[in-house]
Design an enzyme around this catalytic site. Structure first.
Site, short mmCIF file in Angstrom:
data_model
loop_
_atom_site.label_atom_id
_atom_site.label_comp_id
_atom_site.label_asym_id
_atom_site.label_seq_id
_atom_site.Cartn_x
_atom_site.Cartn_y
_atom_site.Cartn_z
N SER A 195 0.84 -1.20 0.00
CA SER A 195 0.00 0.00 0.00
C SER A 195 0.88 1.26 0.00
CB SER A 195 -0.95 -0.04 1.20
OG SER A 195 -1.94 0.94 1.10
N ASP A 349 -9.78 -4.17 -5.16
CA ASP A 349 -8.96 -3.16 -4.51
C ASP A 349 -8.92 -1.93 -5.40
OD1 ASP A 349 -7.02 -1.64 -3.24
OD2 ASP A 349 -5.36 -3.01 -3.67
N HIS A 379 -7.99 -4.99 -0.55
CA HIS A 379 -6.88 -4.19 -0.05
C HIS A 379 -6.60 -4.51 1.42
CE1 HIS A 379 -4.03 -0.88 -0.41
NE2 HIS A 379 -4.33 -0.60 0.85
#
Length: 403
Positions: A195, A349, A379
């Site tokens: 991320s 995601d 995610h």
């Protein structure tokens, strides 16, 4: 004595009632705002995790409103209350690389010239810590028999861009210059992140690509990375806008917190009116839905109309065009120098297409890429691969592919 007992009972009753209302409110918010497709791994578990996060955020907001602490401080505190116990296979130490706190994980089995992994945690540049990523760091160190260095970079909004990037870069430079001290081959150092950490890993990798005074990085591992902030209307942002654990609005929220801590122009960022059309067209060769395979557009994607922006708005967010903040925008000359790469994306995601676009850029420039796509992933799933009762098989598959 009876009065004290009655007050205690009343306090407990109010506490229990408040807790029940909090949970019910979080459940209602999740059901009203989340859109969890049937193909997601363990959808009920995902809702439970999301409700827990909502409850933490709400309590944090209450504490912020009454002046006890900030919402982010409370959420960080709660996240850090995750005891990991002793690992008999690893030596674990807290150190400082320059002025950056790190935690180093070294396999106890003697070996020379191991690989070294610099790991930058996720959390939207706002959350996450050494403690939160303890389990995944241990897993990588054990399973790959590598020395893992987890970097506790400064967090936004207290420390804005480029603080996190600078901390990760400086920690990596320190490790590369002293790798042999930790039994690591200086030519076998890898940067890794998920991320926001994937963003930082990509930025650090690009910065070091042209250095002639250091060994080349061996590889970069990017786990559902966020790599751009110019277009929040790509197919994955539209399709997965309401899928936990990262809503489309949250993606914009976090990158603005990192940039300048201001949400004043969040609406413009979301609708795409924060970047001038001529600038968008300049980057369109790299940042275009046309570069995303058609199979990823069948789930309800609608092309977005290009909008222009005012000079005032662009002035506030123009640093989105800097590759150290948005690595997808780096020049081809930089991309061509990058080491072999591993990119993990998840179907459900919002950041999926950031990864797909970067994969194409790397491949177009001759960089070897290994791609892992979790068809049932969402995610943040890698962080939940061993989360006790709330573990996710797809997260374990992804973690196994990383090592």
């Amino acid at each position: 004595m009876a009065a004290v007992y009655i007050l205690l009972v009343l306090f407990l009753a109010v506490f229990v009632a408040g807790f029940i209302l909090l949970v019910l409110g979080a459940i209602n918010f999740d059901l009203s705002n989340s859109d969890i497709p049937s193909g997601v791994d363990q959808p009920v578990k995902l809702r439970i995790v999301h409700v827990m996060i909502i409850c933490t955020a709400v309590v944090g907001k209450i504490l912020e409103n009454i002046g006890i602490c900030s919402q982010f401080s409370f959420m960080r505190y709660i996240q850090d209350q995750m005891p990991a116990g002793v690992d008999p296979k690893l030596l674990i130490k807290n150190l400082w690389f320059e002025k950056v706190p790190v935690r180093i994980y070294q396999p106890k089995v003697p070996a020379s010239q191991r690989r070294g992994v610099m790991l930058f945690h996720g959390g939207g540049w706002v959350l996450g810590s050494l403690d939160v990523y303890e389990n995944i760091c241990r897993f990588i160190a054990r399973e790959s028999e590598s020395v893992v260095v987890s970097v506790g970079y400064r967090l936004a909004p207290e420390h804005k861009y480029p603080a996190a990037y600078e901390d990760c870069l400086n920690a990596t430079l320190h490790f590369m210059k002293n790798a042999e001290h930790y039994g690591v081959d200086p030519a076998s150092v890898i940067v890794c992140g998920d991320s926001a950490g994937g963003n930082l890993a990509a930025a650090v990798c690009q910065t070091l690509a042209g250095r002639s005074d250091l060994p080349k990085l061996r590889a970069q591992i990017l786990i559902y990375p966020g790599l751009q902030a110019l277009d929040f209307n790509l197919p994955s942002y539209q399709q997965n806008r309401g899928v936990p654990l990262l809503y489309r609005e949250h993606a914009a929220f976090y990158v603005l917190q990192y940039l300048n801590g201001s949400l004043l122009h969040m609406e413009e960022v979301l609708d795409g009116s924060h970047i001038p059309i001529d600038v968008k067209l300049n980057y369109r060769k790299w940042l275009s839905p046309d570069n995303i395979p058609e199979k990823f557009k069948v789930r309800g994607y609608k092309p977005h109309v290009l909008l222009d922006c005012t000079t005032e708005v662009f002035e506030k967010v123009k640093r989105f065009c800097e590759p150290t903040l948005c690595p997808l925008l780096a020049e081809d000359a930089v991309i061509r120098q990058l080491p072999k790469s591993f990119i993990l994306t998840c179907e459900y995601d919002v950041l999926r297409d950031d990864g797909l676009l970067y994969k194409k850029r790397l491949e177009d420039n001759g960089v070897p890429v290994t791609w892992c796509h979790l068809e049932d992933g969402f995610h943040g799933i890698i962080s939940l691969f061993d989360n006790y009762v709330l573990s996710f098989p797809a997260g374990k598959r992804g973690a196994d592919n990383i090592v």
